[in-house]
Design a protein around this motif. Structure first.
Motif, PDB file in Angstrom:
ATOM      1  N   SER A  81      17.498  -5.258  -7.928  1.00  0.00           N
ATOM      2  CA  SER A  81      17.876  -6.309  -6.982  1.00  0.00           C
ATOM      3  C   SER A  81      18.038  -5.736  -5.571  1.00  0.00           C
ATOM      4  O   SER A  81      17.625  -6.343  -4.580  1.00  0.00           O
ATOM      5  CB  SER A  81      19.185  -6.978  -7.425  1.00  0.00           C
ATOM      6  N   TYR A  82      18.625  -4.541  -5.488  1.00  0.00           N
ATOM      7  CA  TYR A  82      18.803  -3.897  -4.188  1.00  0.00           C
ATOM      8  C   TYR A  82      17.447  -3.534  -3.577  1.00  0.00           C
ATOM      9  O   TYR A  82      17.213  -3.750  -2.377  1.00  0.00           O
ATOM     10  CB  TYR A  82      19.666  -2.658  -4.342  1.00  0.00           C
ATOM     11  N   ALA A  83      16.553  -2.996  -4.409  1.00  0.00           N
ATOM     12  CA  ALA A  83      15.212  -2.657  -3.930  1.00  0.00           C
ATOM     13  C   ALA A  83      14.479  -3.910  -3.460  1.00  0.00           C
ATOM     14  O   ALA A  83      13.806  -3.905  -2.419  1.00  0.00           O
ATOM     15  CB  ALA A  83      14.413  -1.962  -5.032  1.00  0.00           C
ATOM     16  N   VAL A 194      12.910  11.825   7.261  1.00  0.00           N
ATOM     17  CA  VAL A 194      13.599  10.975   6.287  1.00  0.00           C
ATOM     18  C   VAL A 194      14.096   9.702   6.945  1.00  0.00           C
ATOM     19  O   VAL A 194      13.945   8.593   6.402  1.00  0.00           O
ATOM     20  CB  VAL A 194      14.769  11.737   5.625  1.00  0.00           C
ATOM     21  N   TRP A 195      14.699   9.830   8.144  1.00  0.00           N
ATOM     22  CA  TRP A 195      15.318   8.666   8.768  1.00  0.00           C
ATOM     23  C   TRP A 195      14.298   7.589   9.122  1.00  0.00           C
ATOM     24  O   TRP A 195      14.546   6.408   8.949  1.00  0.00           O
ATOM     25  CB  TRP A 195      16.100   9.086  10.008  1.00  0.00           C
ATOM     26  N   HIS A 196      13.128   8.001   9.614  1.00  0.00           N
ATOM     27  CA  HIS A 196      12.114   7.026  10.007  1.00  0.00           C
ATOM     28  C   HIS A 196      11.426   6.389   8.800  1.00  0.00           C
ATOM     29  O   HIS A 196      10.730   5.380   8.953  1.00  0.00           O
ATOM     30  CB  HIS A 196      11.072   7.680  10.910  1.00  0.00           C
ATOM     31  N   ARG A 197      11.612   6.978   7.621  1.00  0.00           N
ATOM     32  CA  ARG A 197      10.993   6.433   6.406  1.00  0.00           C
ATOM     33  C   ARG A 197      12.031   6.031   5.368  1.00  0.00           C
ATOM     34  O   ARG A 197      11.696   5.830   4.205  1.00  0.00           O
ATOM     35  CB  ARG A 197      10.042   7.474   5.792  1.00  0.00           C
ATOM     36  N   GLN A 198      13.286   5.880   5.796  1.00  0.00           N
ATOM     37  CA  GLN A 198      14.343   5.662   4.830  1.00  0.00           C
ATOM     38  C   GLN A 198      14.198   4.339   4.072  1.00  0.00           C
ATOM     39  O   GLN A 198      14.515   4.270   2.881  1.00  0.00           O
ATOM     40  CB  GLN A 198      15.708   5.741   5.497  1.00  0.00           C
ATOM     41  N   ARG A 199      13.690   3.298   4.728  1.00  0.00           N
ATOM     42  CA  ARG A 199      13.536   2.020   4.039  1.00  0.00           C
ATOM     43  C   ARG A 199      12.552   2.161   2.886  1.00  0.00           C
ATOM     44  O   ARG A 199      12.832   1.718   1.759  1.00  0.00           O
ATOM     45  CB  ARG A 199      13.055   0.939   5.008  1.00  0.00           C
ATOM     46  N   GLU A 200      11.400   2.784   3.152  1.00  0.00           N
ATOM     47  CA  GLU A 200      10.400   2.970   2.093  1.00  0.00           C
ATOM     48  C   GLU A 200      10.920   3.888   0.995  1.00  0.00           C
ATOM     49  O   GLU A 200      10.690   3.653  -0.203  1.00  0.00           O
ATOM     50  CB  GLU A 200       9.115   3.550   2.685  1.00  0.00           C
ATOM     51  N   ILE A 201      11.644   4.937   1.399  1.00  0.00           N
ATOM     52  CA  ILE A 201      12.205   5.876   0.413  1.00  0.00           C
ATOM     53  C   ILE A 201      13.221   5.166  -0.473  1.00  0.00           C
ATOM     54  O   ILE A 201      13.228   5.336  -1.703  1.00  0.00           O
ATOM     55  CB  ILE A 201      12.855   7.075   1.128  1.00  0.00           C
ATOM     56  N   MET A 202      14.081   4.353   0.125  1.00  0.00           N
ATOM     57  CA  MET A 202      15.116   3.659  -0.643  1.00  0.00           C
ATOM     58  C   MET A 202      14.504   2.626  -1.585  1.00  0.00           C
ATOM     59  O   MET A 202      14.938   2.489  -2.733  1.00  0.00           O
ATOM     60  CB  MET A 202      16.117   3.002   0.316  1.00  0.00           C
ATOM     61  N   ILE A 203      13.496   1.891  -1.105  1.00  0.00           N
ATOM     62  CA  ILE A 203      12.842   0.903  -1.973  1.00  0.00           C
ATOM     63  C   ILE A 203      12.222   1.590  -3.180  1.00  0.00           C
ATOM     64  O   ILE A 203      12.394   1.148  -4.335  1.00  0.00           O
ATOM     65  CB  ILE A 203      11.766   0.127  -1.189  1.00  0.00           C
ATOM     66  N   THR A 204      11.519   2.699  -2.945  1.00  0.00           N
ATOM     67  CA  THR A 204      10.877   3.431  -4.041  1.00  0.00           C
ATOM     68  C   THR A 204      11.907   3.999  -4.999  1.00  0.00           C
ATOM     69  O   THR A 204      11.773   3.867  -6.229  1.00  0.00           O
ATOM     70  CB  THR A 204      10.009   4.573  -3.485  1.00  0.00           C
ATOM     71  N   ALA A 205      12.948   4.641  -4.453  1.00  0.00           N
ATOM     72  CA  ALA A 205      13.947   5.301  -5.287  1.00  0.00           C
ATOM     73  C   ALA A 205      14.704   4.297  -6.157  1.00  0.00           C
ATOM     74  O   ALA A 205      14.852   4.489  -7.378  1.00  0.00           O
ATOM     75  CB  ALA A 205      14.924   6.091  -4.416  1.00  0.00           C
ATOM     76  N   PHE A 206      15.183   3.207  -5.544  1.00  0.00           N
ATOM     77  CA  PHE A 206      15.952   2.234  -6.307  1.00  0.00           C
ATOM     78  C   PHE A 206      15.061   1.430  -7.252  1.00  0.00           C
ATOM     79  O   PHE A 206      15.505   1.006  -8.322  1.00  0.00           O
ATOM     80  CB  PHE A 206      16.722   1.305  -5.364  1.00  0.00           C
ATOM     81  N   GLY A 207      13.800   1.229  -6.883  1.00  0.00           N
ATOM     82  CA  GLY A 207      12.883   0.549  -7.783  1.00  0.00           C
ATOM     83  C   GLY A 207      12.611   1.372  -9.032  1.00  0.00           C
ATOM     84  O   GLY A 207      12.672   0.864 -10.160  1.00  0.00           O
ATOM     85  N   ILE A 208      12.316   2.656  -8.840  1.00  0.00           N
ATOM     86  CA  ILE A 208      12.066   3.535  -9.987  1.00  0.00           C
ATOM     87  C   ILE A 208      13.317   3.676 -10.842  1.00  0.00           C
ATOM     88  O   ILE A 208      13.249   3.629 -12.084  1.00  0.00           O
ATOM     89  CB  ILE A 208      11.599   4.922  -9.497  1.00  0.00           C
TER      90      ILE A 208
END
Length: 223
Positions: A81-83, A194-208
């Motif tokens: 849900s967060y992702a 990391v900071w400039h890509r944090q949204r994509e990183i968080m979506i991927t991490a929480f989705g997986i």
């Protein structure tokens, strides 16, 4: 093994990297990093020990399969849900402070204020805030609680998890007196990436993480 994988996946976090970089840039980085690591580690480990013992009582290896399976399924649903919220824009990733020379938390945020005019006390508070228990931590505690019926073993695993989780600031503390310039440059580049890509990183991490936890819970229900 599950807890180990989750710990490694949590080592590089935008907030923690930004905090460590700010401390390395200060006049006395060793004092600040010591306060950051010691306070954050003690608080995070203490909370983890209490929670893993409670989880062990409620959903340890001897608990019914339905009880042991429901926790990862619920955590997985929250993670997905967060992702989805990040992907749709309903949830916003932490905003960077555009006025700073290097990427970091917005100075209007609580953490951003702690990283301005750093003192050991502020560094200690930042250590707690950047390592407060989240979904990855709760998922790891669930895996630890299910892995053994021994509270001593669970406590040891929680300590090891936090040691891995704090590996980056611990390494920075060890290197602070030897090669601070090189370390600052590495962390600056890491922070920016990391900071400039944090949204994509968080979506991927929480989705997986969400998919993994739900699958694990379903497998436990069927086994």
């Amino acid at each position: 093994m599950d807890a180990l994988v989750l710990a490694v996946a949590s080592v590089i976090r935008p907030m923690s990297v930004a905090a460590v970089y700010a401390m390395l840039s200060a006049a006395r980085p060793t004092r600040l990093l010591t306060a950051y690591v010691a306070t954050g580690f003690v608080v995070s480990t203490g909370i983890g020990i209490v929670l893993v013992i409670l989880l062990g009582i409620a959903a340890g290896p001897r608990a019914p399969e339905e009880v042991r399976a429901v926790i990862p399924i619920v955590l997985g649903a929250v993670s997905l849900s967060y992702a989805a919220g990040l992907l749709s824009g309903w949830v916003q990733a932490p905003a960077p402070d555009r006025t700073r020379a290097t990427p970091g938390p917005d100075s209007s945020s609580w953490l951003g204020r702690q990283l301005v005019n750093l003192s050991p006390r502020r560094a200690a508070l930042a250590g707690v805030l950047t390592h407060k228990p989240g979904l990855f931590y709760l998922a790891a505690l669930s895996a630890i609680a299910n892995s053994t019926s021994s509270n001593a073993n669970r406590i040891l695993q929680v300590v090891l998890y936090n040691a891995i989780w704090f590996a980056m600031p611990i390494a920075a503390l060890a290197l602070a007196r030897r090669r601070p310039t090189e370390l600052q440059d590495f962390l600056r580049r890491t922070t920016e990436w990391v900071w400039h890509r944090q949204r994509e990183i968080m979506i991927t991490a929480f989705g997986i993480l969400g998919v993994y936890l739900i699958v694990r819970g379903v497998v436990e229900l069927r086994s």
